[in-house]
Design an enzyme around this catalytic site. Structure first.
Site, PDB file in Angstrom:
ATOM      1  N   ASP A  75       0.876  -1.158   0.000  1.00  0.00           N
ATOM      2  CA  ASP A  75       0.000   0.000   0.000  1.00  0.00           C
ATOM      3  C   ASP A  75       0.930   1.230   0.000  1.00  0.00           C
ATOM      4  OD1 ASP A  75      -2.373   1.595   0.395  1.00  0.00           O
ATOM      5  OD2 ASP A  75      -1.728   1.800   2.482  1.00  0.00           O
TER       6      ASP A  75
ATOM      7  N   ASP B  32      -0.038   5.103   0.794  1.00  0.00           N
ATOM      8  CA  ASP B  32      -0.234   6.111   1.848  1.00  0.00           C
ATOM      9  C   ASP B  32      -0.221   5.447   3.220  1.00  0.00           C
ATOM     10  OD1 ASP B  32      -0.771   8.464   0.153  1.00  0.00           O
ATOM     11  OD2 ASP B  32      -2.549   7.355  -0.464  1.00  0.00           O
TER      12      ASP B  32
HETATM   13  C1  BG6 Z   1      -5.675   6.062   0.251  1.00  0.00           C
HETATM   14  C2  BG6 Z   1      -5.648   7.003   1.433  1.00  0.00           C
HETATM   15  O1  BG6 Z   1      -4.409   5.512   0.045  1.00  0.00           O
HETATM   16  O2  BG6 Z   1      -6.072   6.748  -0.928  1.00  0.00           O
HETATM   17  C3  BG6 Z   1      -6.994   7.686   1.592  1.00  0.00           C
HETATM   18  O3  BG6 Z   1      -5.349   6.271   2.624  1.00  0.00           O
HETATM   19  C4  BG6 Z   1      -7.385   8.364   0.273  1.00  0.00           C
HETATM   20  O4  BG6 Z   1      -6.902   8.639   2.624  1.00  0.00           O
HETATM   21  C5  BG6 Z   1      -7.370   7.343  -0.861  1.00  0.00           C
HETATM   22  O5  BG6 Z   1      -8.697   8.917   0.382  1.00  0.00           O
HETATM   23  C6  BG6 Z   1      -7.715   7.966  -2.209  1.00  0.00           C
HETATM   24  O6  BG6 Z   1      -6.728   8.889  -2.545  1.00  0.00           O
HETATM   25  P1  BG6 Z   1      -6.842   9.932  -3.748  1.00  0.00           P
HETATM   26  O7  BG6 Z   1      -5.439  10.445  -3.902  1.00  0.00           O
HETATM   27  O8  BG6 Z   1      -7.300   9.165  -4.945  1.00  0.00           O
HETATM   28  O9  BG6 Z   1      -7.833  10.960  -3.337  1.00  0.00           O
HETATM   29 MG    MG Z   2      -2.774   3.228   3.448  1.00  0.00          MG
END
Ligand code: BG6
Ligand code: MG
Length: 223
Positions: free
Chosen positions: A10, A12
């Site tokens: 993963d 984030d």
């Molecule tokens: C995830 C994060 O990896 O990605 C979430 O933990 C986030 O917080 C999600 O909402 C979607 O991200 P993005 O960049 O497409 O808005």
């Molecule tokens: Mg994550």
């Protein structure tokens, strides 16, 4: 017996600390529209895709139409994209770069499996985009975690058997997704939230190739 063929990360909260940027972007939007939002509610958005996160931010009983919600999600994404322009290799979480390099040296396949549609841009800024043979993002699947689609897509692109993949996740829904795909999971972060994972660590600095070989060879958990 399973063997260590591939590692799926993963993004984030595992490789990079984008918690602050996601929080600040949602907080700005929430303040603008008068929705209560704090760190605790932000925690509920961990691993959750953008539209589902917006529903958490708005809470139950809001009166926005689907079109208005799409516009709100895009507004938050604009704020987020402005913030992640500042991301650099200094934002890599402890141990991430070293583990990815060790796995590369040992010939273990590597992928990213992330709900984020900004994942490719973040990987570029971190300077590690070239370290993965597959990058699967929110653009590539419709069913979000805890559905296994993101990780199964990553395994397929790597040409790896799902049972020989280990997933690194900071979100409970991600651990569930890994298990739903027949993969083992290492939780990165809070042990109370990630208890379903085969192992939980504070950071990737606690994980080595040898640990992962042992983890894959251990009998699967029952129940
Ligand atoms: C995830 C994060 O990896 O990605 C979430 O933990 C986030 O917080 C999600 O909402 C979607 O991200 P993005 O960049 O497409 O808005
Ligand atoms: Mg994550």
């Amino acid at each position: 017996m399973a063997r260590l063929e591939a590692a799926i990360f993963d993004l984030d909260g595992v490789i990079v600390s984008t918690d602050r940027q996601h929080y600040l972007a949602w907080k700005r939007l929430a303040d603008e529209i008068g929705a209560p939002f704090d760190r605790e509610r932000n925690e509920q958005c961990r691993g959750v895709d953008r539209m589902a996160s917006l529903r958490i931010v708005l809470g139950p009983g809001h009166r926005y139409s689907e079109a208005e919600m799409t516009a709100l999600a895009e507004r938050k994404n604009g704020y987020y994209q402005a913030l992640i322009r500042q991301i650099s290799p200094a934002d890599l979480l402890p141990g991430a770069a070293a583990l990815i390099e060790e796995l590369e040296r040992r010939g273990v396949k590597r992928a990213v499996g992330s709900a984020s549609r900004n994942a490719a841009a973040v990987l570029e800024r971190l300077g590690i985009a070239g370290k993965f043979q597959a990058v699967v993002t929110g653009h590539d699947f419709t069913r979000s975690k805890p559905a296994p689609d993101v990780f199964l897509t990553a395994a397929a692109r790597l040409g790896a058997a799902p049972g020989n993949c280990v997933v690194f996740e900071d979100a409970a829904a991600g651990v569930e997704a890994a298990h739903a795909g027949g993969m083992k999971a290492v939780g990165v972060g809070r042990a109370d939230l990630l208890a379903a994972a085969e192992r939980v660590v504070d950071s990737l600095a606690e994980v080595s190739y040898a640990d992962l070989v042992r983890l894959m060879e251990a009998a699967p958990r029952r129940g």
